[in-house]
Scaffold this motif. Structure first.
Motif, mmCIF file in Angstrom:
data_model
loop_
_atom_site.group_PDB
_atom_site.id
_atom_site.type_symbol
_atom_site.label_atom_id
_atom_site.label_comp_id
_atom_site.label_asym_id
_atom_site.label_seq_id
_atom_site.Cartn_x
_atom_site.Cartn_y
_atom_site.Cartn_z
ATOM 1 N N THR A 1 3.002 18.049 -11.317
ATOM 2 C CA THR A 1 3.198 16.950 -10.369
ATOM 3 C C THR A 1 4.488 17.149 -9.575
ATOM 4 N N SER B 1 3.962 5.851 -5.203
ATOM 5 C CA SER B 1 3.982 5.932 -6.663
ATOM 6 C C SER B 1 2.922 6.904 -7.164
ATOM 7 N N ARG B 2 1.739 6.863 -6.538
ATOM 8 C CA ARG B 2 0.682 7.798 -6.913
ATOM 9 C C ARG B 2 1.089 9.230 -6.581
ATOM 10 N N PHE B 3 1.767 9.418 -5.461
ATOM 11 C CA PHE B 3 2.203 10.745 -5.035
ATOM 12 C C PHE B 3 3.060 11.423 -6.097
ATOM 13 N N SER C 1 1.355 20.840 -1.116
ATOM 14 C CA SER C 1 1.443 19.403 -0.878
ATOM 15 C C SER C 1 1.249 19.121 0.604
ATOM 16 N N ASP D 1 3.185 11.259 -9.258
ATOM 17 C CA ASP D 1 2.549 11.666 -10.511
ATOM 18 C C ASP D 1 1.156 12.249 -10.317
ATOM 19 N N ALA D 2 0.798 12.539 -9.073
ATOM 20 C CA ALA D 2 -0.491 13.179 -8.790
ATOM 21 C C ALA D 2 -0.298 14.694 -8.770
ATOM 22 N N TYR E 1 8.122 11.021 1.587
ATOM 23 C CA TYR E 1 7.791 10.784 0.180
ATOM 24 C C TYR E 1 8.628 11.676 -0.734
ATOM 25 N N TRP F 1 0.833 -1.210 0.000
ATOM 26 C CA TRP F 1 0.000 0.000 0.000
ATOM 27 C C TRP F 1 0.863 1.254 0.000
ATOM 28 N N TRP G 1 3.952 1.590 -1.070
ATOM 29 C CA TRP G 1 4.617 1.776 -2.357
ATOM 30 C C TRP G 1 3.663 2.328 -3.406
ATOM 31 N N ARG G 2 2.452 1.776 -3.405
ATOM 32 C CA ARG G 2 1.464 2.280 -4.360
ATOM 33 C C ARG G 2 1.108 3.738 -4.065
ATOM 34 N N ASP G 3 0.981 4.062 -2.779
ATOM 35 C CA ASP G 3 0.655 5.434 -2.389
ATOM 36 C C ASP G 3 1.793 6.375 -2.775
#
Length: 346
Positions: free
Chosen positions: A104, A35-37, A72, A39-40, A78, A29, A31-33
């Motif tokens: 981003t 990764s989303r950070f 941010s 490019d968000a 992060y 979770w 890592w996914r969060d």
């Protein structure tokens, strides 16, 4: 091994397994969060926002500034991990960076690492006077105002143009600048651009012109600039003035009179103004005025160096932005009566 011991060990193994699965799940979770950070989009609410990174700011201070500006809310960890992944930690440059909607964290760090600071534009408008130029520079955002309190001679010394009169010497164009630049920086660039433009155009001039120097061409171009903003009339009006110079006629152009009036001009020119002698009154003095009367754009300079052939010696404004031309004084008087006094003969 008794049943109680076996049960305890099974419970311990199950607990470890659950904990391990929980850790793996949290890691996935996280890592996914993360990764989303990267490019968000940042929390940019309107175009034109920026972040100004001071010289010597640490990475921690940069992230704190991003959070303080509410761009941010992500964990500083992060940001650190993203900088390490991008290999830009320790390579972020100071300066002002644009934070437009959709930007981003990854793009912002890339911009900071490359030093792609925010560019602003300052436009010098064709036909401005040097005074207009200084006033506009005084209102330009984030420029350092180093001309404040300096007279014209001091300003020209500061831009390495000592002894030159400033009027007409700065090319109308759009100049990009960054925070930290000064008004003198823009003036120096505009002065160099005008010198370069004149240097390129002067050798290509019509060799029959009654102009002795590039400065003469600049003076004539400034008059053309103030007489018309129409591309289809510049060369024609330049032709009228060139023929008048060749025939040793007074130029008799109102914009030079107005320039010579200075602050006493209140929007209207009167007969007494045409007869009151000043160095710029082309109704009382022959030839070109002593300096340009405005900042001419490149099209006006081209027109002055390549006037349209013809026989017209006069022109008068129609009142719609165009002019009517005449070969003789009698024809000019009829045109003035028609278009200025509204007494047109059928």
């Amino acid at each position: 091994m008794n049943r109680k011991t076996r049960r305890g060990r099974a419970l311990w193994r199950n607990t470890i397994l659950v904990l391990l699965l929980a850790l793996i799940g949290a890691g996935v979770w996280g890592w996914r969060d993360f990764s989303r950070f990267g490019d968000a989009p940042l929390h940019v609410t309107a175009p034109g926002e920026s972040i100004d990174i001071g010289r010597g700011s640490s990475f921690k201070e940069i992230v704190r500034q991003l959070r303080n500006q509410q761009l941010s809310s992500a964990s500083p960890l992060y940001w650190r991990l993203l900088a390490i992944e991008m290999r830009v930690a320790g390579r972020l440059h100071a300066g002002e960076y644009a934070t437009s909607p959709g930007l981003t964290p990854r793009q912002l760090l890339a911009n900071m690492a490359a030093g792609r600071v925010m560019l602003r534009n300052f436009t010098i408008v064709d036909g401005w006077t040097f005074r207009d130029l200084l006033a506009a520079l005084g209102k330009a955002a984030v420029l350092r105002h180093e001309t404040t309190g300096l007279d014209e001679a001091a300003i020209m010394r500061k831009i390495d143009a000592a002894g030159e009169q400033p009027e007409g010497r700065f090319l109308p164009e759009t100049y990009a600048y960054v925070k930290g630049d000064s008004d003198l920086d823009i003036l120096k660039r505009a002065h160099a651009a005008m010198a370069k433009t004149l240097g390129e155009l002067w050798p290509q001039r019509d060799k029959s012109l009654p102009l002795a120097t590039p400065y003469d061409a600049l003076i004539l171009a400034s008059i053309v600039e103030k007489e018309t903003g129409r591309a289809d009339e510049r060369a024609k009006i330049a032709g009228v003035f060139v023929r008048r110079l060749q025939d040793h006629m007074l130029l008799q152009t109102d914009p030079t009179v107005i320039y010579g009036m200075g602050d006493s001009y209140q929007g209207k020119i009167h007969k007494v103004d045409l007869t009151t002698d000043t160095p710029y009154n082309t109704y009382t003095r022959p030839g070109l005025p002593p300096t340009p009367i405005a900042l001419p754009g490149k099209p006006a300079i081209v027109a002055a160096l390549h006037p349209e052939p013809g026989s017209a010696l006069y022109f008068v404004a129609r009142g719609d932005g165009t002019h009517v031309f005449a070969d003789s004084l009698a024809e000019q008087n009829r045109n003035v009566a028609c278009y200025q006094l509204k007494k047109c003969n059928p």
